[in-house]
Every structure is written in structure tokens, then in C-alpha cells.
Design an enzyme around this catalytic site. Structure first.
Site, short mmCIF file in Angstrom:
data_model
loop_
_atom_site.label_atom_id
_atom_site.label_comp_id
_atom_site.label_asym_id
_atom_site.label_seq_id
_atom_site.Cartn_x
_atom_site.Cartn_y
_atom_site.Cartn_z
N GLU A 115 79.84 41.12 -6.99
CA GLU A 115 78.66 40.73 -6.20
C GLU A 115 77.55 40.34 -7.17
O GLU A 115 77.26 41.08 -8.11
CB GLU A 115 78.22 41.90 -5.32
CG GLU A 115 76.92 41.66 -4.58
CD GLU A 115 76.47 42.87 -3.78
OE1 GLU A 115 75.24 43.01 -3.56
OE2 GLU A 115 77.32 43.71 -3.40
N GLU A 133 66.56 39.46 -3.97
CA GLU A 133 66.67 40.70 -3.20
C GLU A 133 65.44 41.56 -3.43
O GLU A 133 64.93 41.67 -4.55
CB GLU A 133 67.93 41.48 -3.59
CG GLU A 133 68.20 42.66 -2.68
CD GLU A 133 69.49 43.38 -3.02
OE1 GLU A 133 70.07 44.01 -2.10
OE2 GLU A 133 69.92 43.34 -4.19
#
Length: 315
Positions: free
Chosen positions: A135, A140
């Protein structure tokens, strides 16, 4: 001057991971209504346990949560409904590209990102059979708390050196999702206007990620910053050698990139509370509790949306 043979130069470049030219040609452009055909809406339960209800594409369109205006594509959360404490979470979105990518560059032209207490927006790339396929979190953050975080999450055996060539600030070196509460090996974006309200008030900007078998790199440029011309124009080809020192640099010196990262989908989502935003909510300066705030203040999420001019993938 010491003479170095061409073969020695080639070998050193190979060992350094520099054998691949840094020029890539555009393979896919996602813009406007093409998001509806090239991405899928994932309406499954949130794996991060957020106070969210991910909707289908038909629901998103009928509810006005996924819209197109010209070439811009907007994804937003519901901002009108007071939620029942015993009912489902706030309607929102998680979309995933239909195609997967190995070695590539992805460039995201973002006008606006979700903001607000309780929000947890992300732009990321996800391999199969998490965490074995890897990932890469590109954009974010939670609860409007700056700065942006770019992070790798992997299976065991992947760590990052403490010192490496990047402008951001590393927050951890162990990428293993099974360690440290799945904190991953993160790098905080440096400079101003890289996340949340400040990003939006500045007209957004560009995030880019390059992945090879030798490294993963992430860059950020504010809208009014020194954006490389091939990035700003959405050129048919890009040369990452001209982009300067990356914000985040994840080399393969202590992590075999090829064995920890497989073909990946691009994912864009917005959840609320959950494992990160909920756990740190009390330290964010936000009112009430995360769940109560999300349930009872729909108007607080009028700015909880992504507006994307385009995404381009280069290979």
C-alpha cells in the site's frame, strides 16, 4: 581523472537502480465522466471501522455525491442528513481504478480535498491480498491536522533507512503493517498548503508518485508553487529526473520493492472517525466526540469533497 569503463558505469547504474530512464509516456488519463467508466465504486464495509456508509455508483449519482462539471470530477460526502446513532454511517465514497499498475508514475491534479473535524480522506494505491501486495498512501490525513502524510504499509521485512534524500520529515522506519499498530513508514510533507483547509484555500495543487523496482517517490507542489512544466500542463510525457528532490523517498536498500509491492489499483476515499481519525480526535481541537459530531452536524461537511481536474498515469 580516473578512467572508468563504460561497462563499469552501466553496472553501477544498474546496482543503484538507475538503469531505467526517468522519462515516462502517458498511458491513462482520468478526467470528468471517464471516472464513472474507469473506476468502480466500492460499497463494502469500511476496513478501518469508520462512521461511514460507502455508496454504490448509482447511489452516488442519484444523491449528488459524484458529479461532473466540465472536465472536473467531484466526490463528496452527504452533508444534509442527521444520522441515527443506531443506523449506518454517513454516506460517502470509495472508488478504485479498474486497471492495476506496476512500474509507473501517477500525477493527481487536485483542486480541493475533504476538510472538517472527523474526516479521513486519502488518495492511495493498493495491491492485492493486503498487506502482501503493498500500500502506498500518497495523500492522507485526519481532522484537518497538517501536514499531509505519505506512507508505505507492507508485509514483514521492509524498513527504511533513517537518513535518505527527501525534503519531508520521516515519522517511522518500519513499514510492516503488523507492527506499531499499522503505523507504517511515513513521511510528513514539508512546506505550506499541502493538506486540508490551507491546501484548499490556496487552490489545491499536484501530488505525484513514482514507483519502480528500486524505489517509491512522492512529490507535492502547491498550485502557485514551482510546478514542473510537464506536471502543470499534463504533458504526454514526464521526466521525473527534472522534478527535484522528492518529498518522500522510499528506497529498496532495506526493502525489496518488487517482492513487497504487486500490481496496484488507485483508490480515492473519504471515511470518518475510525481507527485513525477517531483515535486521535480528542487531541485535534475538535468539539464533542468524533461519532457524535459526525452523526449530528451534517452541515459541517459541506467542504468534505474531492475535486479532481485529472489523474494521469505514465508508464
Amino acid at each position: 581523472m580516473k578512467f572508468i569503463s563504460p561497462s563499469a558505469v552501466a553496472l553501477s547504474l544498474f546496482l543503484a537502480g538507475g538503469a531505467r530512464a526517468a522519462t515516462y509516456n502517458v498511458a491513462d488519463t482520468f478526467q470528468g465522466s471517464s471516472f464513472f467508466s474507469d473506476f468502480s465504486f466500492i460499497s463494502e464495509a469500511d476496513p478501518t471501522h469508520g462512521r461511514v456508509n460507502y455508496v454504490t455508483q448509482s447511489q452516488a449519482q442519484s444523491l449528488g455525491l459524484a458529479t461532473v462539471s466540465g472536465n472536473s470530477f467531484t466526490l463528496r460526502a452527504d452533508d444534509t442528513t442527521v444520522l441515527s446513532a443506531s443506523g449506518p454511517g454517513r454516506n460517502s465514497f470509495r472508488i478504485q481504478s479498474n486497471k492495476q499498475y506496476d512500474t509507473h508514475v501517477s500525477v493527481f491534479n487536485v483542486q480541493h480535498m475533504p476538510q472538517g473535524c472527523g474526516t479521513w480522506p486519502a488518495i492511495w494505491e493498493l495491491g492485492d491480498n493486503w498487506p502482501n501486495g503493498g500500500e502506498v498512501d500518497i495523500v492522507e490525513g485526519v481532522n484537518d491536522q497538517v501536514p499531509n502524510a505519505s506512507t508505505l504499509h507492507t508485509s514483514s521485512g521492509c524498513t527504511m533507512p533513517a537518513s535518505r534524500s527527501e525534503t519531508g520529515n520521516p515519522t517511522g522506519g518500519d513499514c510492516n503493517a503488523a507492527d506499531n499498530g499499522n503505523a507504517g513508514c511515513g513521511v510528513q510533507t514539508d512546506g505550506a498548503n499541502n493538506y486540508g483547509p490551507a491546501f484548499n484555500n490556496n487552490g489545491g495543487g499536484f501530488y505525484a508518485m513514482e514507483r519502480t523496482g528500486s524505489f517509491v517517490k512522492v512529490w507535492f507542489w502547491a498550485r502557485n508553487g514551482n510546478v514542473p512544466s510537464d506536471v502543470a500542463s499534463g504533458s504526454g510525457s514526464v521526466n521525473t529526473d527534472n522534478w527535484g528532490t522528492p518529498t518522500a523517498y522510499f528506497p529498496n536498500t532495506q526493502c525489496d520493492i518488487d517482492s513487497h509491492f504487486g500490481p496496484a489499483n488507485i483508490v480515492i476515499n473519504l471515511t470518518f472517525c475510525g481507527d485513525w481519525a477517531g483515535n486521535v480526535y480528542g487531541n485535534s481541537g475538535c468539539p464533542s466526540t468524533c461519532i457524535d459530531y459526525v452523526n449530528n452536524n451534517p452541515g459541517a461537511f459541506s467542504n468534505a469533497y474531492f475535486e479532481l481536474d485529472w489523474i494521469k498515469v505514465y508508464q
